[in-house]
Design a protein around this motif. Sequence first.
Motif, PDB file in Angstrom:
ATOM      1  N   SER A  98       0.826  -1.199   0.000  1.00 26.26           N
ATOM      2  CA  SER A  98       0.000   0.000   0.000  1.00 26.26           C
ATOM      3  C   SER A  98       0.865   1.256   0.000  1.00 26.26           C
ATOM      4  CB  SER A  98      -0.908   0.007   1.235  1.00 26.26           C
ATOM      5  OG  SER A  98      -0.154   0.007   2.426  1.00 26.26           O
ATOM      6  N   ARG A  99       0.479   2.204  -0.815  1.00 27.51           N
ATOM      7  CA  ARG A  99       1.116   3.525  -0.922  1.00 27.51           C
ATOM      8  C   ARG A  99       2.640   3.444  -0.879  1.00 27.51           C
ATOM      9  NH1 ARG A  99      -0.925   8.319   2.432  1.00 27.51           N
ATOM     10  NH2 ARG A  99      -0.305   7.050   4.219  1.00 27.51           N
ATOM     11  N   PRO A 100       3.242   2.836  -1.924  1.00 27.31           N
ATOM     12  CA  PRO A 100       4.704   2.682  -1.918  1.00 27.31           C
ATOM     13  C   PRO A 100       5.444   3.880  -2.503  1.00 27.31           C
ATOM     14  CG  PRO A 100       3.784   1.551  -3.802  1.00 27.31           C
ATOM     15  CD  PRO A 100       2.615   2.159  -3.057  1.00 27.31           C
ATOM     16  N   LEU A 101       6.599   4.177  -1.913  1.00 25.66           N
ATOM     17  CA  LEU A 101       7.564   5.099  -2.496  1.00 25.66           C
ATOM     18  C   LEU A 101       8.845   4.312  -2.714  1.00 25.66           C
ATOM     19  CD1 LEU A 101       8.537   8.000  -3.273  1.00 25.66           C
ATOM     20  CD2 LEU A 101       9.385   8.185  -0.917  1.00 25.66           C
ATOM     21  N   VAL A 102       9.332   4.291  -3.952  1.00 23.66           N
ATOM     22  CA  VAL A 102      10.577   3.602  -4.264  1.00 23.66           C
ATOM     23  C   VAL A 102      11.704   4.623  -4.309  1.00 23.66           C
ATOM     24  CG1 VAL A 102      11.833   2.339  -6.043  1.00 23.66           C
ATOM     25  CG2 VAL A 102       9.505   1.668  -5.458  1.00 23.66           C
ATOM     26  N   VAL A 103      12.767   4.327  -3.592  1.00 23.34           N
ATOM     27  CA  VAL A 103      13.939   5.198  -3.522  1.00 23.34           C
ATOM     28  C   VAL A 103      15.124   4.468  -4.121  1.00 23.34           C
ATOM     29  CG1 VAL A 103      15.526   6.425  -1.998  1.00 23.34           C
ATOM     30  CG2 VAL A 103      13.087   6.308  -1.427  1.00 23.34           C
ATOM     31  N   SER A 104      15.891   5.173  -4.934  1.00 29.73           N
ATOM     32  CA  SER A 104      17.092   4.594  -5.525  1.00 29.73           C
ATOM     33  C   SER A 104      18.070   5.708  -5.833  1.00 29.73           C
ATOM     34  CB  SER A 104      16.733   3.828  -6.802  1.00 29.73           C
ATOM     35  OG  SER A 104      17.880   3.296  -7.416  1.00 29.73           O
ATOM     36  N   TYR A 105      19.345   5.360  -5.926  1.00 30.72           N
ATOM     37  CA  TYR A 105      20.346   6.324  -6.352  1.00 30.72           C
ATOM     38  C   TYR A 105      20.565   6.121  -7.845  1.00 30.72           C
ATOM     39  CZ  TYR A 105      24.263   9.525  -5.961  1.00 30.72           C
ATOM     40  OH  TYR A 105      25.087  10.620  -6.087  1.00 30.72           O
ATOM     41  N   ASN A 106      20.223   7.139  -8.628  1.00 32.18           N
ATOM     42  CA  ASN A 106      20.149   7.051 -10.093  1.00 32.18           C
ATOM     43  C   ASN A 106      18.961   6.179 -10.476  1.00 32.18           C
ATOM     44  OD1 ASN A 106      20.630   7.420 -12.772  1.00 32.18           O
ATOM     45  ND2 ASN A 106      22.517   6.213 -12.854  1.00 32.18           N
ATOM     46  N   ALA A 107      17.793   6.619 -10.054  1.00 30.44           N
ATOM     47  CA  ALA A 107      16.570   5.832 -10.191  1.00 30.44           C
ATOM     48  C   ALA A 107      16.176   5.582 -11.647  1.00 30.44           C
ATOM     49  CB  ALA A 107      15.421   6.522  -9.454  1.00 30.44           C
ATOM     50  N   GLN A 108      16.547   6.468 -12.556  1.00 26.14           N
ATOM     51  CA  GLN A 108      16.227   6.240 -13.964  1.00 26.14           C
ATOM     52  C   GLN A 108      16.814   4.911 -14.435  1.00 26.14           C
ATOM     53  OE1 GLN A 108      17.884  10.133 -15.176  1.00 26.14           O
ATOM     54  NE2 GLN A 108      16.121  10.286 -16.529  1.00 26.14           N
TER      55      GLN A 108
END
Length: 201
Positions: A98-108
């Motif tokens: 539910s209601r996710p936020l994905v975090v990444s370094y250089n997410a593209q």
Amino acid sequence: MLDQLFAKFDHIIVLDVETTGLNHKTDEIIEFGGLCLHAGGSGYKIDEELNMLIRLTAGHRLSPFITNLTGITQKALDSQGIDKKTACDKLIHLLDVSRPLVVSYNAQFDLCFLYYFLNMFKQAALLKKIKMLDALTVYRDRQDYPHKLANAIDVYDLKTQNTHRAIDDARAALELIIAMDKEYADLDRYINLFGINAKYG
């Protein structure tokens, strides 16, 4: 800690992928690392940690360059890697919350590879409900060049290292956003905002 993000999202998923190269259309994911967090007390709690090697398509081999960069060998992929369908199922389990936020370094970079990977099993639509926070975009906005993850680790004096192993780099990205959140509590304004990188489109 990360209060503004948890006010908008139930789960924060910090992830990283290691791949056979830079082309998301022709190269493959060989390792995935992810941490799924929810708010807990004055900070966060880790619901799930996913760390998996993924076997290559039959007939494909890992290049010496990638082995030197990551330490991942063809032998390790063959003996410890899981098949792509199993990996896809594990990814869906991690991301379909539910209601996710994905975090990444250089997410593209990571998002392009995840899209093509999930699309092999007609599961790419899962990404439509996901919002993204690119830690690299935030870092570029705050700090001068150079902008590699290793540079961010040095600038913020983080405990983690940029090892080019997926779970280690996911942990580094998490530590980085916590440090940047303490610096300026405005990470929410970077949601779905990507710095321009012509290499990845």
